[in-house]
Design an enzyme around this catalytic site. Structure first.
Site, PDB file in Angstrom:
ATOM      1  N   HIS A   1       0.866  -1.185   0.000  1.00 30.29           N
ATOM      2  CA  HIS A   1       0.000   0.000   0.000  1.00 30.29           C
ATOM      3  C   HIS A   1       0.896   1.227   0.000  1.00 30.29           C
ATOM      4  CE1 HIS A   1      -3.859   2.041   1.748  1.00 30.29           C
ATOM      5  NE2 HIS A   1      -3.159   2.888   1.032  1.00 30.29           N
TER       6      HIS A   1
ATOM      7  N   HIS B   1       1.418   4.770  -2.456  1.00 31.42           N
ATOM      8  CA  HIS B   1       1.082   5.610  -3.607  1.00 31.42           C
ATOM      9  C   HIS B   1       2.373   6.275  -4.075  1.00 31.42           C
ATOM     10  CE1 HIS B   1      -3.302   5.425  -2.670  1.00 31.42           C
ATOM     11  NE2 HIS B   1      -2.836   5.256  -1.431  1.00 31.42           N
TER      12      HIS B   1
ATOM     13  N   HIS C   1      -9.389   0.754  -1.675  1.00 29.16           N
ATOM     14  CA  HIS C   1      -9.419   1.394  -0.363  1.00 29.16           C
ATOM     15  C   HIS C   1     -10.859   1.297   0.155  1.00 29.16           C
ATOM     16  CE1 HIS C   1      -5.622   3.106  -1.581  1.00 29.16           C
ATOM     17  NE2 HIS C   1      -5.539   3.944  -0.564  1.00 29.16           N
TER      18      HIS C   1
ATOM     19  N   GLU D   1     -11.467   3.251   5.526  1.00 27.24           N
ATOM     20  CA  GLU D   1     -10.443   4.175   6.052  1.00 27.24           C
ATOM     21  C   GLU D   1     -11.217   5.270   6.806  1.00 27.24           C
ATOM     22  OE1 GLU D   1      -8.298   6.461   3.098  1.00 27.24           O
ATOM     23  OE2 GLU D   1      -6.703   7.022   4.493  1.00 27.24           O
TER      24      GLU D   1
ATOM     25  N   ASP E   1       1.669   3.997   2.832  1.00 23.91           N
ATOM     26  CA  ASP E   1       0.638   4.842   2.201  1.00 23.91           C
ATOM     27  C   ASP E   1       1.279   5.993   1.414  1.00 23.91           C
ATOM     28  OD1 ASP E   1      -1.940   5.504   1.456  1.00 23.91           O
ATOM     29  OD2 ASP E   1      -2.618   6.129   3.434  1.00 23.91           O
ATOM     30  N   ASP E   2       1.553   7.109   2.077  1.00 18.39           N
ATOM     31  CA  ASP E   2       2.154   8.287   1.437  1.00 18.39           C
ATOM     32  C   ASP E   2       3.315   8.757   2.315  1.00 18.39           C
ATOM     33  OD1 ASP E   2       0.020   8.831  -0.739  1.00 18.39           O
ATOM     34  OD2 ASP E   2      -1.154   8.625   1.100  1.00 18.39           O
TER      35      ASP E   2
END
Ligand code: ADE
Ligand code: ZN
Length: 327
Positions: free
Chosen positions: A9, A11, A189, A192, A270-271
């Site tokens: 996961h 991005h 997703h 969340e 994630d980011d």
């Protein structure tokens, strides 16, 4: 040496560090609405998912050329190799670029230049997951899937991201059906910021094999039972959940409870440029905050390989490496 793991996961646009954003803006002559790296870093305080997405999409403006996408992916691979990542399934958001006039080919060719031989150069096998922006229309998602057709040998799966609440999975039923007809795997997703019902809908209507985030399933014990029974993996992102205020503090994160319930949870970043750490910092941070045992850590690493879309010989090789690892 950090534990060997897969990252599922991530991005790629969320790995854009402020320094690289400024370097690319200068190279391409694009404008950033910040005077300095420090000023930009200071903007990394978020109220919720949307306030993060506003900045995330704003900064994608600096990604203009094939070389920009190559440099972005190279920077991630070099970080990830130092973090024990052996395999990475990398999300990209084509609509965030095509909507600005950057052709689909520029995005995928640029990423591919970094990824096609990542195993030889970084010791990391990679796969691309193409995400649809769920706050855009289903028609736009279908156009994106059509644009991807010449490149399907570079893409393992489709995913669904961006603003969750009010954009339920069923909106994308037709495009997911088409993606699966084309031989792509499917993730989304869900759970969340959105409700547990979106998790069930992603499984039942979209036919996804993994859920990204999914931490709100804990609000529905019957659904938890189902996910345990069906061994549906959840790609959990602890630092992201704190920064986007899905949980108050790392110490309140439900990851340990999820593992103890038998959910197939994994840890991911994630980011990472926005949320304060890459995947190994997430491992270290959550281990300390929740006092995770060595068994928990081994399970998390094992889950990451078991949940990944790799061929069986590769999976066996990674699992053997994990078995030989001492914490
Ligand atoms: N796009 C990038 N990061 C995301 C996240 N955490 N949730 C939804 N969409 C995203
Ligand atoms: Zn995400």
């Amino acid at each position: 040496m950090p534990v060997p793991k897969a990252e599922l996961h991530l991005h790629i646009e969320g790995t854009l560090e402020p320094e690289l954003a400024f370097a690319l803006a200068e190279r391409d002559g694009t404008e950033l609405p910040f005077a300095s790296v420090e000023e930009l870093r200071a903007a990394y305080r978020f109220e919720d998912l949307q306030s993060f997405l506003d900045l995330y999409y704003r900064l994608t403006d600096v990604l203009q050329t094939e070389q920009d996408f190559t440099d972005l992916a190279e920077a991630y691979l070099s970080r990830a190799s130092a973090e024990g990542v052996r395999h990475a399934e990398i999300f990209f958001d084509p609509q965030a670029h095509t909507a600005r006039g950057v052709p689909f080919a520029t995005v995928i060719d640029g990423l591919w230049k970094a990824l096609y031989d990542s195993e030889q150069r970084y010791g990391i096998s990679t796969a691309l997951i193409m995400c649809f922006l769920r706050d855009l229309s289903a028609e736009s998602a279908l156009e994106t899937l059509n644009a991807a057709e010449p490149y399907l040998d570079r893409i393992v799966a489709v995913g669904l991201d961006s603003a969750e609440v009010g954009h339920p999975p069923a909106k994308f039923a037709a495009v997911y059906r088409r993606a699966r007809e084309l031989g792509l795997r499917a993730v989304a997703h869900a759970g969340e910021e959105g409700p547990a019902a979106y998790v069930a809908e992603a499984l039942d209507v979209l036919g996804v094999e993994r859920i990204d985030h999914g931490i709100r399933v804990l609000e529905d014990p019957m659904l938890v039972e189902r996910l345990v029974r069906e061994r549906i993996p959840l790609t959990v992102c602890p630092f992201s959940n704190v920064r986007l205020r899905v949980v108050d503090r790392l110490a309140d994160h439900p990851l340990r409870r999820m593992l103890d319930l038998g959910l197939v949870a994994t840890v991911n970043s994630d980011d990472p440029a926005y949320f304060g750490g890459y995947v190994h910092e997430n491992f270290d941070g959550i281990q300390a905050a929740l006092d995770l045992t060595v068994d928990h850590l081994r399970t998390l690493a094992r889950n990451s390989f078991e949940a990944s879309f790799i061929d069986e010989p590769t999976r066996a090789r990674y699992l053997a490496e994990l078995d030989a690892y001492t914490f």
